[in-house]
Write a protein that holds these residues in place. Structure first.
Motif, mmCIF file in Angstrom:
data_model
loop_
_atom_site.group_PDB
_atom_site.id
_atom_site.type_symbol
_atom_site.label_atom_id
_atom_site.label_comp_id
_atom_site.label_asym_id
_atom_site.label_seq_id
_atom_site.Cartn_x
_atom_site.Cartn_y
_atom_site.Cartn_z
ATOM 1 N N GLU A 11 0.822 -1.195 0.000
ATOM 2 C CA GLU A 11 0.000 0.000 0.000
ATOM 3 C C GLU A 11 0.861 1.250 0.000
ATOM 4 O O GLU A 11 0.584 2.218 -0.719
ATOM 5 C CB GLU A 11 -0.920 -0.006 1.227
ATOM 6 N N TRP A 12 1.906 1.239 0.815
ATOM 7 C CA TRP A 12 2.804 2.390 0.868
ATOM 8 C C TRP A 12 3.444 2.638 -0.492
ATOM 9 O O TRP A 12 3.511 3.775 -0.961
ATOM 10 C CB TRP A 12 3.885 2.142 1.928
ATOM 11 N N ARG A 13 3.887 1.582 -1.154
ATOM 12 C CA ARG A 13 4.522 1.757 -2.456
ATOM 13 C C ARG A 13 3.520 2.269 -3.491
ATOM 14 O O ARG A 13 3.854 3.104 -4.324
ATOM 15 C CB ARG A 13 5.155 0.450 -2.935
ATOM 16 N N ARG A 14 2.298 1.769 -3.442
ATOM 17 C CA ARG A 14 1.283 2.238 -4.386
ATOM 18 C C ARG A 14 1.025 3.731 -4.197
ATOM 19 O O ARG A 14 0.908 4.468 -5.170
ATOM 20 C CB ARG A 14 -0.017 1.440 -4.184
ATOM 21 N N ARG A 15 0.962 4.161 -2.955
ATOM 22 C CA ARG A 15 0.751 5.586 -2.697
ATOM 23 C C ARG A 15 1.958 6.402 -3.140
ATOM 24 O O ARG A 15 1.816 7.472 -3.730
ATOM 25 C CB ARG A 15 0.479 5.816 -1.209
ATOM 26 N N SER A 16 3.150 5.897 -2.881
ATOM 27 C CA SER A 16 4.351 6.660 -3.205
ATOM 28 C C SER A 16 4.552 6.811 -4.703
ATOM 29 O O SER A 16 5.276 7.713 -5.142
ATOM 30 C CB SER A 16 5.584 5.999 -2.574
ATOM 31 N N ARG A 17 3.925 5.946 -5.493
ATOM 32 C CA ARG A 17 4.070 6.007 -6.942
ATOM 33 C C ARG A 17 2.827 6.573 -7.626
ATOM 34 O O ARG A 17 2.705 6.493 -8.842
ATOM 35 C CB ARG A 17 4.371 4.613 -7.502
ATOM 36 N N SER A 18 1.921 7.142 -6.834
ATOM 37 C CA SER A 18 0.667 7.632 -7.412
ATOM 38 C C SER A 18 0.779 9.039 -7.978
ATOM 39 O O SER A 18 -0.062 9.455 -8.768
ATOM 40 C CB SER A 18 -0.442 7.603 -6.349
ATOM 41 N N PHE A 19 1.824 9.778 -7.617
ATOM 42 C CA PHE A 19 1.908 11.185 -8.007
ATOM 43 C C PHE A 19 2.160 11.368 -9.501
ATOM 44 O O PHE A 19 1.710 12.336 -10.105
ATOM 45 C CB PHE A 19 3.011 11.883 -7.209
ATOM 46 N N GLY A 20 2.900 10.444 -10.096
ATOM 47 C CA GLY A 20 3.217 10.578 -11.510
ATOM 48 C C GLY A 20 1.994 10.550 -12.404
ATOM 49 O O GLY A 20 2.029 11.050 -13.537
ATOM 50 N N GLU A 21 0.891 9.972 -11.910
ATOM 51 C CA GLU A 21 -0.349 9.941 -12.690
ATOM 52 C C GLU A 21 -0.852 11.347 -12.988
ATOM 53 O O GLU A 21 -1.558 11.560 -13.982
ATOM 54 C CB GLU A 21 -1.432 9.172 -11.919
ATOM 55 N N VAL A 22 -0.516 12.287 -12.122
ATOM 56 C CA VAL A 22 -1.023 13.666 -12.254
ATOM 57 C C VAL A 22 0.137 14.651 -12.116
ATOM 58 O O VAL A 22 0.032 15.663 -11.433
ATOM 59 C CB VAL A 22 -2.116 13.954 -11.199
ATOM 60 N N ALA A 23 1.246 14.358 -12.783
ATOM 61 C CA ALA A 23 2.450 15.176 -12.607
ATOM 62 C C ALA A 23 2.215 16.648 -12.915
ATOM 63 O O ALA A 23 2.638 17.533 -12.164
ATOM 64 C CB ALA A 23 3.582 14.626 -13.479
ATOM 65 N N GLU A 24 1.541 16.945 -14.007
ATOM 66 C CA GLU A 24 1.292 18.335 -14.386
ATOM 67 C C GLU A 24 0.384 19.019 -13.370
ATOM 68 O O GLU A 24 0.612 20.174 -12.993
ATOM 69 C CB GLU A 24 0.673 18.399 -15.787
ATOM 70 N N THR A 25 -0.656 18.315 -12.939
ATOM 71 C CA THR A 25 -1.559 18.860 -11.929
ATOM 72 C C THR A 25 -0.826 19.104 -10.622
ATOM 73 O O THR A 25 -0.993 20.149 -9.975
ATOM 74 C CB THR A 25 -2.742 17.901 -11.701
ATOM 75 N N TYR A 26 -0.024 18.141 -10.225
ATOM 76 C CA TYR A 26 0.785 18.264 -9.006
ATOM 77 C C TYR A 26 1.633 19.525 -9.063
ATOM 78 O O TYR A 26 1.687 20.309 -8.111
ATOM 79 C CB TYR A 26 1.663 17.021 -8.888
ATOM 80 N N ASP A 27 2.295 19.720 -10.188
ATOM 81 C CA ASP A 27 3.201 20.848 -10.321
ATOM 82 C C ASP A 27 2.457 22.171 -10.223
ATOM 83 O O ASP A 27 2.941 23.128 -9.605
ATOM 84 C CB ASP A 27 3.943 20.756 -11.654
#
Length: 272
Positions: free
Chosen positions: A14-30
């Motif tokens: 679960e921790w790894r899935r969460r830690s790799r979830s940001f790339g799905e929305v990289a532009e939005t994150y930025d």
């Protein structure tokens, strides 16, 4: 609202899935994530006294912190394990003294030592059993480690209560935002403080706090929520329903959300 839960509190998968979830929305994150205070960057550089030595960023994301250090003339190596985030980081830092390495910090092998290692909103994603030893290996004697996180809250108490109720109606596992303080960087039980105190290799430990104010449009606020991993791992239908409620509530308040933010900085030097 704070960043994310600590690895110690979740199952490894679960921790790894969460830690790799940001790339799905990289532009939005930025676009949506809050900027770090200029004074924080200046204070880190004064404490580190680099005198031309390069710095290392761990978990650089899309460069929210990297660009601030690079703008002050600091040569950087940025470690970012998600290739989607790393690619955006490369584009944003084109022409700056920044080298982007798309690898895991835990397994990356530095070819030199650094005067400063910093991590913005990311140190909790580094494996607990490795992070401090790896930091010590990357830093020169007397080098600085700087770790910082930003927690934020909706300033309007009535809107905050309505948003909490919306989250509860959608059966969101974590209430908004009172029980979303998961990075646990503040207070006497701070895991950062406890782990630094337990490490023989670090001295001159300091903590500093910075406050700032921000304002988001309805869409910008929804994007900010969307950039957090707890929302990324929600079932898509539940997330869409929740964001529809959030949109309606914020629009009813004039389409603007005022946020108060607190950034906590932990500083230390390698001993020896």
């Amino acid at each position: 609202m704070s960043e994310e839960s600590t690895p110690q509190s979740e199952q490894p998968g679960e921790w790894r899935r969460r830690s790799r979830s940001f790339g799905e929305v990289a532009e939005t994150y930025d676009a949506a994530r809050l900027a770090y205070p200029d004074q924080l960057v200046d204070d880190i550089l004064v404490f580190a006294d680099l005198r031309g030595a390069p710095a290392l960023e761990v978990g650089a994301g899309t460069g929210k912190a990297a660009l601030a250090f690079a703008a002050r003339g600091v040569p950087l190596t940025c470690i970012e394990p998600d290739p989607r985030m790393a690619e955006l980081l490369k584009r944003k830092c084109a022409g700056a003294p920044v080298t982007v390495v798309a690898e895991e910090f835990e397994t990356w092998q530095p070819d030199r030592r650094y005067g400063l290692l910093y991590s913005a909103q990311a140190w909790h994603w580094i494996a607990p059993e490795l992070r401090w030893a790896r930091a010590g290996e990357a830093l020169e004697r007397g080098g600085t480690i700087a770790l910082f996180w930003t927690d934020w809250h909706v300033k309007d108490t009535a809107l905050r209560a309505e948003l909490t109720a919306a989250h509860e109606r959608q059966h969101f596992a974590q209430r908004f935002p009172d029980e979303f303080v998961c990075s646990r960087t503040d207070g006497p039980d701070s895991w950062v403080r406890q782990e630094l105190a337990a490490e023989d290799g670090f001295v001159d430990v300091e903590e500093r706090t910075y406050t700032s104010a921000h304002e988001h449009s309805t869409g910008g606020f929804v994007d900010l929520l969307s950039s957090h991993s707890a929302y990324r791992i929600m079932p898509p239908g539940t997330r869409e329903a929740l964001f529809a409620e959030v949109t309606s509530l914020v629009d009813a308040q004039g389409g603007r959300v005022g946020l108060g933010a607190t950034t906590r900085l932990f500083l230390a030097r390698t001993g020896g």
